[in-house]
Design a protein around this motif. Structure first.
Motif: not given
Length: 294
Positions: A74-80, A171-175
């Motif tokens: 979730x963090x890296x999806x927003x960050x990216x 990352x978003x799909x992993x979330x």
């Protein structure tokens, strides 16, 4: 990929090749492990609150891992997404394949890549230490090595635009995947392997359908679009005319897409079974190998 542009070598002439600061990556890996260790007992408490039988320690550890990974992705999806939003290419696939050597303010981009490398190094150690008995352990190890090659190669080849988009969709799909996994652990009776009640069945159906749709959009359509755009430009340039790291990235992207197809087939099969009969059999996705009986 970006080398197909006639002015590529002019645009990037004199631009230093980005390098990986392995000291920073190592420190970030240690920081990730320290945070994991500090928060693990809290994750375990929340896992016991989710599970129908909190006495199942193996399930508690799995759900704790889902919480940890879900928070990170979730963090890296927003960050990216924020980095891409303010980048010159934005979210345009047609601009992603162009070189980014002239992009301004690449410091935050490089740091994001270092953090992602550290996460995958941590993830590889996590697999070897705690998940070596997974049915798909070899596929997971290959996926982590492939991800590190893509992150490293995208950075040193001035193709961080492609790297950012690939990491974002992954990352978003992993979330979404880990949210779906937690819903499954909540909804399914550990003894019968079926939903505990009608609400649990409907909740599980909702979770796996959303998970499948996100997987289809991110890991099939978006990733296929990236590979297709790259292939289009490679066709006009010639694969063997590309620098070595760009050849490696091209092959790695195709391999990554094939992995998602393999995992996706199992996921869509589970989704179909859940909709059709209200329950499904596990195929991959953190399933343990059967223990041999003496």
């Amino acid at each position: 990929m970006g080398a197909i542009y006639p002015d590529h070598y002019v645009e990037c002439a004199g631009v230093p090749v980005p390098t990986i600061n392995w000291t920073t990556v190592s420190l970030l890996t240690v920081v990730i492990w320290v945070i994991r260790s500090a928060l693990w007992s809290s994750f375990q408490q929340r896992a016991r609150a989710i599970l129908p039988d909190p006495r199942q320690e193996e399930a508690v550890e799995k759900v704790s891992k889902y919480i940890w990974h879900g928070l990170y992705y979730l963090l890296t999806s927003v960050w990216g997404a924020v980095i891409m939003y303010y980048s010159p290419a934005g979210f345009s696939l047609s601009l992603l394949v162009r070189d980014g050597c002239q992009d301004p303010n690449l410091g935050p981009v490089h740091f994001f890549f270092f953090a992602q490398l550290a996460w995958y190094i941590h993830g590889l150690a996590e697999i070897l230490l705690y998940d070596a008995n997974r049915k798909d352990v070899l596929l997971m190890i290959a996926h982590h090595f492939l991800s590190m090659i893509l992150i490293y190669g995208a950075l040193v080849a001035h193709l961080h635009r492609i790297g950012l988009m690939v990491m974002l969709e992954q990352d978003f799909s992993d979330f979404a995947l880990y949210i779906g996994r937690m819903i499954q652990k909540y909804a399914v009776d550990p003894v019968t392997g079926k939903p505990r009640h009608l609400f649990a069945q409907r909740f599980l159906t909702f979770g796996i359908v959303v998970m499948s749709v996100v997987w289809l959009i991110c890991r099939k359509l978006v990733l296929f679009g990236i590979v297709a755009y790259c292939s289009h430009y490679i066709y006009h340039t010639g694969f063997f005319n590309l620098p070595r790291w760009r050849q490696t990235l091209s092959v790695s992207l195709v391999a990554l897409l094939l992995m998602q197809v393999a995992w996706g087939m199992a996921l869509f099969r589970m989704c179909y079974e859940q909709i059709r009969v209200g329950a499904f059999k596990e195929y991959y996705f953190d399933v343990e190998k059967k223990k041999k009986t003496p």
